[in-house]
Write a protein that holds these residues in place. Structure first.
Motif, PDB file in Angstrom:
ATOM      1  N   GLU A 337      -1.461  12.320  80.600  1.00 32.34           N
ATOM      2  CA  GLU A 337      -0.143  11.981  81.117  1.00 32.34           C
ATOM      3  C   GLU A 337      -0.191  10.704  81.962  1.00 32.34           C
ATOM      4  O   GLU A 337      -1.250  10.326  82.471  1.00 32.34           O
ATOM      5  CB  GLU A 337       0.393  13.131  81.983  1.00 32.34           C
ATOM      6  N   THR A 338       0.959  10.083  82.099  1.00 32.78           N
ATOM      7  CA  THR A 338       1.114   9.000  83.055  1.00 32.78           C
ATOM      8  C   THR A 338       2.391   9.244  83.855  1.00 32.78           C
ATOM      9  O   THR A 338       3.301   9.930  83.394  1.00 32.78           O
ATOM     10  CB  THR A 338       1.209   7.625  82.374  1.00 32.78           C
ATOM     11  N   ALA A 339       2.423   8.674  85.060  1.00 30.05           N
ATOM     12  CA  ALA A 339       3.609   8.801  85.907  1.00 30.05           C
ATOM     13  C   ALA A 339       3.692   7.554  86.781  1.00 30.05           C
ATOM     14  O   ALA A 339       3.071   7.483  87.838  1.00 30.05           O
ATOM     15  CB  ALA A 339       3.550  10.064  86.754  1.00 30.05           C
ATOM     16  N   SER A 340       4.431   6.581  86.323  1.00 28.01           N
ATOM     17  CA  SER A 340       4.535   5.317  87.042  1.00 28.01           C
ATOM     18  C   SER A 340       5.747   5.325  87.965  1.00 28.01           C
ATOM     19  O   SER A 340       6.535   6.258  87.976  1.00 28.01           O
ATOM     20  CB  SER A 340       4.646   4.165  86.039  1.00 28.01           C
ATOM     21  N   GLY A 341       5.877   4.244  88.722  1.00 30.91           N
ATOM     22  CA  GLY A 341       7.075   4.039  89.535  1.00 30.91           C
ATOM     23  C   GLY A 341       6.903   4.395  90.987  1.00 30.91           C
ATOM     24  O   GLY A 341       6.823   3.519  91.841  1.00 30.91           O
ATOM     25  N   TRP A 342       6.830   5.697  91.283  1.00 23.27           N
ATOM     26  CA  TRP A 342       6.777   6.156  92.666  1.00 23.27           C
ATOM     27  C   TRP A 342       5.347   6.574  93.034  1.00 23.27           C
ATOM     28  O   TRP A 342       5.106   7.702  93.464  1.00 23.27           O
ATOM     29  CB  TRP A 342       7.736   7.315  92.892  1.00 23.27           C
ATOM     30  N   VAL A 343       4.404   5.655  92.902  1.00 22.50           N
ATOM     31  CA  VAL A 343       3.008   5.962  93.234  1.00 22.50           C
ATOM     32  C   VAL A 343       2.811   5.631  94.712  1.00 22.50           C
ATOM     33  O   VAL A 343       2.053   4.738  95.094  1.00 22.50           O
ATOM     34  CB  VAL A 343       2.049   5.178  92.323  1.00 22.50           C
ATOM     35  N   ASP A 344       3.495   6.395  95.545  1.00 23.53           N
ATOM     36  CA  ASP A 344       3.628   6.066  96.960  1.00 23.53           C
ATOM     37  C   ASP A 344       2.540   6.669  97.840  1.00 23.53           C
ATOM     38  O   ASP A 344       2.456   6.329  99.019  1.00 23.53           O
ATOM     39  CB  ASP A 344       5.000   6.520  97.465  1.00 23.53           C
ATOM     40  N   ASN A 369     -12.123  12.444  86.361  1.00 19.93           N
ATOM     41  CA  ASN A 369     -13.207  11.611  85.854  1.00 19.93           C
ATOM     42  C   ASN A 369     -12.868  10.137  86.037  1.00 19.93           C
ATOM     43  O   ASN A 369     -12.875   9.343  85.103  1.00 19.93           O
ATOM     44  CB  ASN A 369     -13.508  11.926  84.389  1.00 19.93           C
ATOM     45  N   ALA A 370     -12.563   9.797  87.304  1.00 16.40           N
ATOM     46  CA  ALA A 370     -12.106   8.443  87.601  1.00 16.40           C
ATOM     47  C   ALA A 370     -13.145   7.379  87.274  1.00 16.40           C
ATOM     48  O   ALA A 370     -12.785   6.221  87.031  1.00 16.40           O
ATOM     49  CB  ALA A 370     -11.701   8.344  89.073  1.00 16.40           C
ATOM     50  N   SER A 371     -14.424   7.732  87.267  1.00 13.88           N
ATOM     51  CA  SER A 371     -15.455   6.742  86.978  1.00 13.88           C
ATOM     52  C   SER A 371     -15.562   6.413  85.495  1.00 13.88           C
ATOM     53  O   SER A 371     -16.196   5.424  85.117  1.00 13.88           O
ATOM     54  CB  SER A 371     -16.814   7.231  87.485  1.00 13.88           C
ATOM     55  N   SER A 372     -14.940   7.232  84.675  1.00 15.92           N
ATOM     56  CA  SER A 372     -14.971   6.986  83.243  1.00 15.92           C
ATOM     57  C   SER A 372     -14.249   5.687  82.911  1.00 15.92           C
ATOM     58  O   SER A 372     -13.334   5.261  83.626  1.00 15.92           O
ATOM     59  CB  SER A 372     -14.312   8.150  82.501  1.00 15.92           C
ATOM     60  N   ALA A 373     -14.659   5.067  81.790  1.00 17.22           N
ATOM     61  CA  ALA A 373     -13.941   3.880  81.331  1.00 17.22           C
ATOM     62  C   ALA A 373     -12.523   4.228  80.919  1.00 17.22           C
ATOM     63  O   ALA A 373     -11.634   3.373  80.949  1.00 17.22           O
ATOM     64  CB  ALA A 373     -14.696   3.233  80.171  1.00 17.22           C
ATOM     65  N   THR A 374     -12.311   5.480  80.550  1.00 18.52           N
ATOM     66  CA  THR A 374     -10.976   5.950  80.151  1.00 18.52           C
ATOM     67  C   THR A 374     -10.687   7.292  80.816  1.00 18.52           C
ATOM     68  O   THR A 374     -10.782   8.349  80.192  1.00 18.52           O
ATOM     69  CB  THR A 374     -10.875   6.086  78.621  1.00 18.52           C
ATOM     70  N   PRO A 375     -10.336   7.266  82.104  1.00 20.22           N
ATOM     71  CA  PRO A 375     -10.052   8.534  82.802  1.00 20.22           C
ATOM     72  C   PRO A 375      -8.895   9.285  82.148  1.00 20.22           C
ATOM     73  O   PRO A 375      -7.951   8.691  81.635  1.00 20.22           O
ATOM     74  CB  PRO A 375      -9.677   8.073  84.213  1.00 20.22           C
ATOM     75  N   THR A 376      -8.996  10.605  82.197  1.00 15.09           N
ATOM     76  CA  THR A 376      -7.939  11.470  81.675  1.00 15.09           C
ATOM     77  C   THR A 376      -7.095  11.983  82.833  1.00 15.09           C
ATOM     78  O   THR A 376      -7.626  12.466  83.828  1.00 15.09           O
ATOM     79  CB  THR A 376      -8.545  12.656  80.902  1.00 15.09           C
ATOM     80  N   TRP A 377      -5.770  11.889  82.677  1.00 11.28           N
ATOM     81  CA  TRP A 377      -4.845  12.304  83.715  1.00 11.28           C
ATOM     82  C   TRP A 377      -4.000  13.488  83.253  1.00 11.28           C
ATOM     83  O   TRP A 377      -3.660  13.592  82.064  1.00 11.28           O
ATOM     84  CB  TRP A 377      -3.909  11.156  84.091  1.00 11.28           C
ATOM     85  N   LYS A 378      -3.676  14.354  84.187  1.00  8.16           N
ATOM     86  CA  LYS A 378      -2.756  15.459  83.891  1.00  8.16           C
ATOM     87  C   LYS A 378      -2.019  15.859  85.161  1.00  8.16           C
ATOM     88  O   LYS A 378      -2.465  15.574  86.281  1.00  8.16           O
ATOM     89  CB  LYS A 378      -3.499  16.662  83.309  1.00  8.16           C
ATOM     90  N   GLY A 379      -0.911  16.547  84.973  1.00 11.57           N
ATOM     91  CA  GLY A 379      -0.144  17.010  86.111  1.00 11.57           C
ATOM     92  C   GLY A 379      -0.860  18.104  86.866  1.00 11.57           C
ATOM     93  O   GLY A 379      -1.490  18.987  86.273  1.00 11.57           O
ATOM     94  N   SER A 380      -0.771  18.048  88.183  1.00 11.06           N
ATOM     95  CA  SER A 380      -1.271  19.124  89.041  1.00 11.06           C
ATOM     96  C   SER A 380      -0.063  19.746  89.719  1.00 11.06           C
ATOM     97  O   SER A 380       0.214  19.516  90.901  1.00 11.06           O
ATOM     98  CB  SER A 380      -2.248  18.575  90.080  1.00 11.06           C
ATOM     99  N   ILE A 381       0.689  20.512  88.948  1.00 10.10           N
ATOM    100  CA  ILE A 381       1.980  21.013  89.427  1.00 10.10           C
ATOM    101  C   ILE A 381       2.121  22.519  89.295  1.00 10.10           C
ATOM    102  O   ILE A 381       3.187  23.063  89.584  1.00 10.10           O
ATOM    103  CB  ILE A 381       3.140  20.327  88.668  1.00 10.10           C
ATOM    104  N   GLU A 382       1.075  23.202  88.881  1.00  9.74           N
ATOM    105  CA  GLU A 382       1.180  24.650  88.753  1.00  9.74           C
ATOM    106  C   GLU A 382       1.518  25.269  90.102  1.00  9.74           C
ATOM    107  O   GLU A 382       0.787  25.114  91.080  1.00  9.74           O
ATOM    108  CB  GLU A 382      -0.137  25.236  88.233  1.00  9.74           C
ATOM    109  N   GLY A 383       2.640  25.953  90.168  1.00 10.22           N
ATOM    110  CA  GLY A 383       3.100  26.567  91.412  1.00 10.22           C
ATOM    111  C   GLY A 383       4.116  25.745  92.169  1.00 10.22           C
ATOM    112  O   GLY A 383       4.834  26.280  93.014  1.00 10.22           O
ATOM    113  N   ILE A 384       4.175  24.444  91.898  1.00  8.46           N
ATOM    114  CA  ILE A 384       5.184  23.605  92.550  1.00  8.46           C
ATOM    115  C   ILE A 384       6.473  23.685  91.751  1.00  8.46           C
ATOM    116  O   ILE A 384       6.509  23.369  90.562  1.00  8.46           O
ATOM    117  CB  ILE A 384       4.725  22.139  92.660  1.00  8.46           C
TER     118      ILE A 384
END
Length: 718
Positions: A337-344, A369-384
């Motif tokens: 996933e990606t989520a741009s704009g409000w990266v505050d 896995n931020a050190s990877s050349a291609t980090p994988t992103w996902k939402g951390s919203i379970e429960g929110i």
């Protein structure tokens, strides 16, 4: 029900010395604590201290932890500065329970610049000392663990007026407090402290810089020469080696526009590490910054704000592993996933440098896995669950869906499974769903109203197959284009037939799914002043589709227009005033404090909550009985919501009745199984959710209701 995120998380706060202890603050939905055992977020602001009169304290402006005591957490709350002074909540068990004290200045958890901070900080060496950077009243200090506060007049004694604060989007004021220390628990107060100040307060207070420094524990302050002036400082962090990394950006946010700059600061010298400038119409800014490690290999994660979209060359999160000499993008075009704009706000896990999280308008995103050349992103919203439900309606028993949710920002959704994010909706993107209804004899037919937030355009739409496909109304009724607020609603009497009451407008009806509209004969609503919207609340009789009821609540408690009911016997085309409703003496009150409901099992069986008490009619509104049980108390409305659902087995009355209100001085949700003769409280003090905004009852299952807390999405109970 599960939606997942759905709102703006404004800050993430790691405990610096306890692994996996992390808090999230939101602008309208309270706060959460990470639960590593379940890999989900636990809400910590649903209970006592967040009741019907305390909804504004679900706006969390800042959270601070004590580095020496991982059970102690502080939370500063208040939704908007114009509402008055805020509160400081204090917990000694990680937010499971709270006490609170009043703060002597206003807070704005949902005002502009709400990701700036953290404004509240605990001295790591003498944790009974706290500093708070307020929006309108300068810097404040407590020496008794937050119980009492005094303004730090050695910095400035200026307090902004509300007009000055309004001009600055609620006031940005003193945004950040940072202790310059690498120790904790020494017992002696930290002497060197920095505080960053926004342009509005710099101007009003006549200060000489946007950054000030104290070397005597806050007794005196001196301006620090900064490399750029007139900018906000949304975040400033200290690395292990004592170097500071400071973000300057032109706008306050959310999603602040630029130019933006990131500097390294050694206490005397500034080194530019990263800049973004408006070019080619982009207007990128900078938001969150976090560091890990020290020296030449310091890892820096930097949020680029107002950079909407995902493409090669885009900037969302920039990463440096050499203290800012070189940078690479780690989110745009990467897997997941990606989520741009409000990266505050961006945070690197202090115990795992490969775990990076950032906030956005719909929740939290993370990579492990931020050190990877291609980090994988996902939402951390379970429960929110932070969607703001504006209206909810349940269908008749046996329908293929549970309810229709009309919500702010995320629009209209038909929910078929409470455990999964809904997928059935009109697909309007960033929109508000204001109201929806279905034909009781044909629940696959749905009509709904809302507004497209990007351009403010009113919209109405319908589905003939239970939400699988949708079509827009070809036309809008009078008043709908100009009045798009949520104080309006729509009811469906049968397939293709609906009545729409836009806010502040005379309702209109359609017999052809919105191809055309005809105004009803209901009288226009008088303006009540103070900018409050009005609207007719409509209810369709589920046993006789020719009957439609319209409730005018009077608009405000201080208006001269008491509540009254109008009745239609021709499908909502023409209405007649119920003289009985006038003689009943229904109180005048605001839209959001009142409610009307029909018993779906009996023709002409009506219930009204007028903000103070409950009224019942069994003859289509001709005559009304006032129930003696409810009465406003302690600032809480006596009866603000009413809903009818499936009856208890063997009950004498054909529906279970649920009322949000006050009985014997106790606010809550109260249930009656005997037509209002007796009542029992349905919730408890641990389940208050900052007040209840909407409510509906299930027609299939006795005891199941759906409610919205303040910014807490939709919740249900059996």
């Amino acid at each position: 029900m599960k939606f997942g995120g759905g709102g703006y998380v404004t800050g993430l706060i790691f405990h610096p010395s306890t692994e996996n202890l992390l808090y999230a603050r939101t602008d309208i939905g309270g706060a959460y604590r990470w639960n590593p055992a379940t890999s989900s977020w636990t809400p910590i602001t649903d209970g006592a201290g967040f009741g019907a009169t305390e909804s504004r304290y679900h706006g969390v402006e800042s959270i601070a932890v004590d580095p020496n005591d991982d059970r102690l957490v502080y939370m500063a709350t208040g939704m908007y500065t114009f509402e008055g002074n805020g509160r400081l909540y204090i917990s000694s068990d990680r937010g499971d329970h709270w006490t609170h004290v009043g703060l002597p200045f206003p807070l704005g958890g949902n005002n502009g610049g709400r990701a700036i901070g953290e404004r509240l900080m605990v001295d790591p060496n003498k944790p009974s000392t706290l500093f708070y950077g307020s929006r309108t009243a300068g810097l404040w200090k407590s020496t008794d663990s937050g119980l009492t506060w005094a303004q730090v007049t050695s910095l400035s004694a200026t307090k902004m007026t509300q007009d000055q604060a309004n001009a600055a989007g609620g006031g940005m004021g003193v945004g950040i407090v940072v202790y310059d220390t690498g120790t904790q628990g020494s017992g002696s107060a930290t002497q060197t402290i920095y505080t960053a100040i926004s342009p509005d307060y710099v101007s009003v207070a006549g200060l000489g810089s946007s950054l000030y420094k104290s070397t005597d524990g806050g007794a005196s302050w001196a301006p620090v020469s900064v490399p750029v002036s007139g900018y906000h400082v949304p975040h400033m962090v200290r690395a292990e080696d004592g170097l500071f990394y400071v973000v300057f950006t032109k706008d306050a946010g959310p999603g602040a526009g630029g130019p933006g700059r990131l500097y390294k600061f050694d206490g005397s010298n500034w080194t530019l590490l990263k800049s973004v400038d408006p070019a080619g119409g982009t207007n990128f800014g900078l938001g969150g910054v976090s560091v890990h490690g020290s020296g030449a290999t310091t890892r820096i994660a930097l949020g680029v704000t107002n950079s909407w979209g995902n493409w090669s060359g885009q900037q969302i999160v920039q990463l440096s592993d050499d203290a800012g000499k070189t940078w690479r993008e780690i989110e745009a075009t990467m897997p997941g996933e990606t989520a741009s704009g409000w990266v505050d706000d961006v945070e690197i896990d202090p115990f795992d440098r490969d775990h990076i999280l950032h906030v956005h308008g719909g929740g939290i995103l993370e990579t492990k896995n931020a050190s990877s050349a291609t980090p994988t992103w996902k939402g951390s919203i379970e429960g929110i669950e932070e969607t703001a439900t504006l209206a909810i309606v349940t269908p008749p028993a046996g329908a293929p869906y549970k309810f229709i949710n009309s919500a702010g920002d995320v629009g209209t959704w038909v929910d078929t499974d409470l455990t999964k994010t809904p997928t059935l909706g009109p697909g309007l993107g960033w929109s508000n769903g204001n109201s929806a209804d279905m034909a009781w004899s044909d629940s696959l037919y749905i009509a709904a109203t809302g507004v497209i937030n990007s351009n403010g355009a009113a919209t109405g739409y319908w589905s003939g197959d239970g939400g699988k496909s949708w079509a827009n109304f070809a036309a809008l009724p009078a008043g709908a284009k100009e009045n798009t607020s949520a104080e309006g609603n729509i009811v469906v009497t049968s397939r293709s037939h609906a009545v729409w009451a836009p806010a502040n407008s005379v309702p209109s009806y359609t017999t052809n799914s919105g191809a055309s509209w005809v105004a009803t004969n209901l009288p226009a609503l008088a303006v009540v002043g103070q900018g409050w919207n009005r609207g007719y609340r409509l209810a369709a009789d589920r046993q006789n589709p020719n009957k439609v009821y319209a409730y005018d609540s009077g608009g405000a408690s201080w208006s001269s227009s008491p509540g009254k009911i109008y009745v239609s016997t021709d499908g909502g085309h023409t209405f007649t005033l119920s003289a009985g409703s006038v003689s009943a003496g229904m109180a005048p009150d605001a839209w959001w404090s009142t409610s009307i409901a029909v018993n779906p099992n009996v023709e002409g069986d009506l219930w009204v909550a007028d903000g103070n008490t409950v009224y019942h009619s069994v003859d289509s509104g001709a005559n009304w009985t006032k129930l003696p049980d409810f009465a406003s108390a302690n600032g809480a409305p006596g009866a603000s919501l009413i809903a009818l659902g499936k009856a208890a087995p063997g009950a004498a009355y054909s529906a279970a009745i649920y009322v949000v209100g006050v009985i014997n001085g106790v606010w809550g949700i109260h249930r009656s199984d005997d037509g209002g003769a007796t009542w029992s409280r349905f919730n408890d003090d641990a389940h208050q959710f900052g007040g209840i905004g909407v409510m509906a009852a299930d027609q299939n299952l006795y005891g199941r209701i759906y409610v919205s807390g303040t910014g807490r999405g939709l919740l249900y109970t059996d």
